[in-house]
Design a protein around this motif. Structure first.
Motif, PDB file in Angstrom:
ATOM      1  N   LYS A 170      -0.444  43.090  22.188  1.00 36.95           N
ATOM      2  CA  LYS A 170       0.582  42.488  23.047  1.00 36.95           C
ATOM      3  C   LYS A 170       0.454  40.975  23.074  1.00 36.95           C
ATOM      4  O   LYS A 170       1.457  40.247  23.098  1.00 36.95           O
ATOM      5  CB  LYS A 170       0.477  43.061  24.459  1.00 36.95           C
ATOM      6  CG  LYS A 170       0.825  44.541  24.558  1.00 36.95           C
ATOM      7  CD  LYS A 170       0.585  45.070  25.966  1.00 36.95           C
ATOM      8  CE  LYS A 170       0.869  46.565  26.063  1.00 36.95           C
ATOM      9  NZ  LYS A 170       0.567  47.106  27.410  1.00 36.95           N
ATOM     10  N   ARG A 171      -0.788  40.505  23.077  1.00 34.72           N
ATOM     11  CA  ARG A 171      -1.017  39.060  23.077  1.00 34.72           C
ATOM     12  C   ARG A 171      -0.503  38.436  21.773  1.00 34.72           C
ATOM     13  O   ARG A 171       0.080  37.337  21.788  1.00 34.72           O
ATOM     14  CB  ARG A 171      -2.508  38.775  23.264  1.00 34.72           C
ATOM     15  CG  ARG A 171      -2.891  37.289  23.268  1.00 34.72           C
ATOM     16  CD  ARG A 171      -2.328  36.559  24.481  1.00 34.72           C
ATOM     17  NE  ARG A 171      -2.718  35.162  24.482  1.00 34.72           N
ATOM     18  CZ  ARG A 171      -3.701  34.656  25.240  1.00 34.72           C
ATOM     19  NH1 ARG A 171      -4.384  35.455  26.056  1.00 34.72           N
ATOM     20  NH2 ARG A 171      -3.981  33.372  25.183  1.00 34.72           N
ATOM     21  N   LEU A 172      -0.691  39.111  20.655  1.00 37.29           N
ATOM     22  CA  LEU A 172      -0.169  38.608  19.387  1.00 37.29           C
ATOM     23  C   LEU A 172       1.355  38.499  19.417  1.00 37.29           C
ATOM     24  O   LEU A 172       1.938  37.554  18.868  1.00 37.29           O
ATOM     25  CB  LEU A 172      -0.603  39.516  18.233  1.00 37.29           C
ATOM     26  CG  LEU A 172      -2.088  39.514  17.854  1.00 37.29           C
ATOM     27  CD1 LEU A 172      -2.317  40.462  16.679  1.00 37.29           C
ATOM     28  CD2 LEU A 172      -2.570  38.111  17.514  1.00 37.29           C
ATOM     29  N   ASN A 173       2.001  39.473  20.060  1.00 36.85           N
ATOM     30  CA  ASN A 173       3.456  39.399  20.210  1.00 36.85           C
ATOM     31  C   ASN A 173       3.843  38.138  20.973  1.00 36.85           C
ATOM     32  O   ASN A 173       4.791  37.426  20.590  1.00 36.85           O
ATOM     33  CB  ASN A 173       3.981  40.627  20.953  1.00 36.85           C
ATOM     34  CG  ASN A 173       3.844  41.906  20.148  1.00 36.85           C
ATOM     35  OD1 ASN A 173       3.802  41.876  18.917  1.00 36.85           O
ATOM     36  ND2 ASN A 173       3.764  43.037  20.828  1.00 36.85           N
ATOM     37  N   ALA A 174       3.125  37.855  22.050  1.00 40.67           N
ATOM     38  CA  ALA A 174       3.411  36.671  22.861  1.00 40.67           C
ATOM     39  C   ALA A 174       3.150  35.384  22.085  1.00 40.67           C
ATOM     40  O   ALA A 174       3.805  34.353  22.331  1.00 40.67           O
ATOM     41  CB  ALA A 174       2.560  36.695  24.132  1.00 40.67           C
ATOM     42  N   GLU A 175       2.210  35.444  21.137  1.00 41.16           N
ATOM     43  CA  GLU A 175       1.888  34.273  20.324  1.00 41.16           C
ATOM     44  C   GLU A 175       2.890  34.077  19.186  1.00 41.16           C
ATOM     45  O   GLU A 175       2.850  33.072  18.478  1.00 41.16           O
ATOM     46  CB  GLU A 175       0.490  34.429  19.733  1.00 41.16           C
ATOM     47  CG  GLU A 175      -0.630  34.475  20.759  1.00 41.16           C
ATOM     48  CD  GLU A 175      -0.985  33.114  21.312  1.00 41.16           C
ATOM     49  OE1 GLU A 175      -0.825  32.112  20.591  1.00 41.16           O
ATOM     50  OE2 GLU A 175      -1.419  33.045  22.482  1.00 41.16           O
ATOM     51  N   GLY A 176       3.768  35.040  18.991  1.00 40.56           N
ATOM     52  CA  GLY A 176       4.766  34.932  17.930  1.00 40.56           C
ATOM     53  C   GLY A 176       4.249  35.308  16.554  1.00 40.56           C
ATOM     54  O   GLY A 176       4.867  34.959  15.533  1.00 40.56           O
ATOM     55  N   MET A 199      -4.483  47.753  18.417  1.00 41.36           N
ATOM     56  CA  MET A 199      -3.697  46.559  18.107  1.00 41.36           C
ATOM     57  C   MET A 199      -2.430  46.922  17.339  1.00 41.36           C
ATOM     58  O   MET A 199      -1.331  46.450  17.643  1.00 41.36           O
ATOM     59  CB  MET A 199      -4.548  45.594  17.292  1.00 41.36           C
ATOM     60  CG  MET A 199      -3.869  44.283  16.945  1.00 41.36           C
ATOM     61  SD  MET A 199      -4.910  43.232  15.907  1.00 41.36           S
ATOM     62  CE  MET A 199      -4.509  43.886  14.287  1.00 41.36           C
ATOM     63  N   LYS A 200      -2.593  47.798  16.354  1.00 43.57           N
ATOM     64  CA  LYS A 200      -1.448  48.214  15.540  1.00 43.57           C
ATOM     65  C   LYS A 200      -0.391  48.919  16.381  1.00 43.57           C
ATOM     66  O   LYS A 200       0.815  48.789  16.131  1.00 43.57           O
ATOM     67  CB  LYS A 200      -1.921  49.129  14.412  1.00 43.57           C
ATOM     68  CG  LYS A 200      -0.839  49.546  13.435  1.00 43.57           C
ATOM     69  CD  LYS A 200      -1.424  50.364  12.289  1.00 43.57           C
ATOM     70  CE  LYS A 200      -0.344  50.732  11.279  1.00 43.57           C
ATOM     71  NZ  LYS A 200      -0.915  51.514  10.140  1.00 43.57           N
ATOM     72  N   LYS A 201      -0.833  49.647  17.402  1.00 45.55           N
ATOM     73  CA  LYS A 201       0.084  50.414  18.249  1.00 45.55           C
ATOM     74  C   LYS A 201       1.055  49.523  19.018  1.00 45.55           C
ATOM     75  O   LYS A 201       2.231  49.869  19.183  1.00 45.55           O
ATOM     76  CB  LYS A 201      -0.728  51.280  19.214  1.00 45.55           C
ATOM     77  CG  LYS A 201       0.121  52.165  20.119  1.00 45.55           C
ATOM     78  CD  LYS A 201      -0.767  53.012  21.009  1.00 45.55           C
ATOM     79  CE  LYS A 201       0.060  53.879  21.965  1.00 45.55           C
ATOM     80  NZ  LYS A 201      -0.807  54.703  22.852  1.00 45.55           N
ATOM     81  N   THR A 202       0.570  48.374  19.497  1.00 48.31           N
ATOM     82  CA  THR A 202       1.416  47.526  20.349  1.00 48.31           C
ATOM     83  C   THR A 202       1.953  46.287  19.647  1.00 48.31           C
ATOM     84  O   THR A 202       2.905  45.675  20.125  1.00 48.31           O
ATOM     85  CB  THR A 202       0.630  47.069  21.590  1.00 48.31           C
ATOM     86  OG1 THR A 202      -0.556  46.376  21.178  1.00 48.31           O
ATOM     87  CG2 THR A 202       0.249  48.258  22.465  1.00 48.31           C
ATOM     88  N   PHE A 203       1.356  45.909  18.528  1.00 44.68           N
ATOM     89  CA  PHE A 203       1.799  44.707  17.824  1.00 44.68           C
ATOM     90  C   PHE A 203       3.114  44.976  17.103  1.00 44.68           C
ATOM     91  O   PHE A 203       3.231  45.930  16.344  1.00 44.68           O
ATOM     92  CB  PHE A 203       0.715  44.267  16.830  1.00 44.68           C
ATOM     93  CG  PHE A 203       1.064  43.066  16.014  1.00 44.68           C
ATOM     94  CD1 PHE A 203       1.705  41.962  16.577  1.00 44.68           C
ATOM     95  CD2 PHE A 203       0.743  43.021  14.667  1.00 44.68           C
ATOM     96  CE1 PHE A 203       2.013  40.846  15.817  1.00 44.68           C
ATOM     97  CE2 PHE A 203       1.041  41.913  13.893  1.00 44.68           C
ATOM     98  CZ  PHE A 203       1.679  40.826  14.469  1.00 44.68           C
ATOM     99  N   GLY A 204       4.087  44.118  17.349  1.00 43.58           N
ATOM    100  CA  GLY A 204       5.406  44.306  16.756  1.00 43.58           C
ATOM    101  C   GLY A 204       5.485  43.914  15.296  1.00 43.58           C
ATOM    102  O   GLY A 204       6.443  44.272  14.600  1.00 43.58           O
ATOM    103  N   GLY A 205       4.491  43.192  14.810  1.00 41.46           N
ATOM    104  CA  GLY A 205       4.468  42.779  13.417  1.00 41.46           C
ATOM    105  C   GLY A 205       3.730  43.772  12.543  1.00 41.46           C
ATOM    106  O   GLY A 205       3.555  44.938  12.890  1.00 41.46           O
ATOM    107  N   THR A 206       3.261  43.295  11.395  1.00 43.30           N
ATOM    108  CA  THR A 206       2.543  44.121  10.428  1.00 43.30           C
ATOM    109  C   THR A 206       1.035  43.938  10.593  1.00 43.30           C
ATOM    110  O   THR A 206       0.559  42.815  10.724  1.00 43.30           O
ATOM    111  CB  THR A 206       2.950  43.736   8.994  1.00 43.30           C
ATOM    112  OG1 THR A 206       4.367  43.893   8.849  1.00 43.30           O
ATOM    113  CG2 THR A 206       2.232  44.600   7.969  1.00 43.30           C
TER     114      THR A 206
END
Length: 339
Positions: A170-176, A199-206
């Motif tokens: 989720k934090r990575l999502n907020a970091e863009g 991390m993979k579960k919530t991260f919107g990227g790859t």
């Protein structure tokens, strides 16, 4: 009777014969398998304050050589031992079979309690069962939250690694972030796998997993560097331990990459890197607290019949984020080697 106690730690020697094991306790001289140094002294412990009978407790972890995370766990354990009039015996081996042998040695040496990590629960199941059958109380820390009750441990102290991984995603999502590589320093370690999976579960990227040899830092550096050169789309490197994050800083520079770096876990060098901005943030699980609570819990059980969490729930020590907004406060304690 004078019960003043100066805590010390020593290695558990793999069991050869019961009389030999008894001799090790009497002399305090031992060595681990593979000819490692015979005795490791406890750093800076003070006289014990408890007036209860002296206990001998083993702390057996999956520490790999050079991983400073475990120095912090050990300091917490030593602080509890100093307070509780405990002779703390510390042993570690990253090989699951050898770690199980160290637990067997603790059983053979008739320890009053055992604190153990469960990075590879399947390899520890039988020996933990032997300890409990022998009437030795066993608690878990750091690794094994999903398995401690199944294996019959009384208590567990650590963080939910899946939850921690989800929080980082989720934090990575907020970091863009758009593409992250999760650097795993030990294959088969369930806690590390849970971090990357969370991390993979919530991260919107790859998310891409990258396995490295955590016992060989030059190899870690070259493997991360090669990955960043091969895939310039990676914009975040996620390390699963402070030493690997600090090595990743060098890899990013060598690769000419613009990737940012985040990590799980702290040490004093890592807090400095966050202050400088070379590492963006860390997920802290408070290893000092894990070591302290695990050893203190065995004293509480022996002397007052206490179970933290009632034997049903773990005691969570994380996760919490450390970034530029709060790193100065944390760094004050990290400089002492306790965060």
């Amino acid at each position: 009777m004078d019960r003043t106690f100066h805590p010390r730690t020593r290695r558990i020697t793999p069991f050869v014969a019961l009389t030999a094991a008894a001799l090790l306790i009497a002399t305090g001289c031992s060595s681990s398998s593979g000819g490692k140094k015979a005795e490791e002294s406890a750093g800076g412990g003070s006289s014990g304050k408890a007036n209860t009978p002296r206990m001998t407790v083993a702390l057996v972890t999956h520490q790999a050589p050079g991983d400073t995370f475990w120095d912090i766990v050990r300091k917490g354990a030593e602080a509890a031992a100093a307070k509780d009039n405990i002779d703390l015996v510390y042993a570690h081996d990253p090989n699951a079979g050898d770690q199980a042998n160290l637990v067997q040695s603790a059983i053979d040496q008739k320890m009053d309690g055992i604190a153990v990590t469960l990075a590879k629960p399947g390899a520890m199941k039988d020996v933990v069962g032997k300890a409990t059958s022998a009437g030795i109380p066993v608690v878990g820390l750091n690794s094994g939250l999903s398995d401690w009750k199944k294996l019959g441990l009384m208590e567990f102290f650590g963080q939910d690694e899946t939850v921690a991984g989800e929080a980082l995603g989720k934090r990575l999502n907020a970091e863009g972030a758009k593409k992250a590589v999760c650097v795993m320093q030990e294959q088969g370690n369930v806690g590390l796998t849970q971090r990357c999976d969370g991390m993979k579960k919530t991260f919107g990227g790859t998310t891409v997993n990258l396995y490295v040899n955590g016992t060989d830092m030059p190899s870690v550096k070259s493997t991360i560097t090669a990955k960043l050169k091969q895939d310039p789309a990676i914009d975040y490197v996620v390390a699963l331990g402070a030493p690997y994050a600090l090595t990743a800083v060098q890899s990013v520079s060598d690769a000419g990459s613009k990737a940012k770096i985040a990590t799980f876990d702290l040490n004093k060098e890592l807090t400095g890197a966050i202050s400088k901005g070379t590492i963006q943030f860390a997920v802290d699980q408070q290893p000092y607290l894990q070591g302290y609570l695990a050893i203190d819990s065995l004293w509480l059980y022996k002397n007052n019949g206490n179970y933290s969490g009632g034997g049903e729930q773990p005691v969570l020590t994380g996760p919490a984020f450390v970034d530029k907004s709060n790193v100065d406060t944390v760094a004050e304690f990290a400089s002492k080697g306790t965060r």
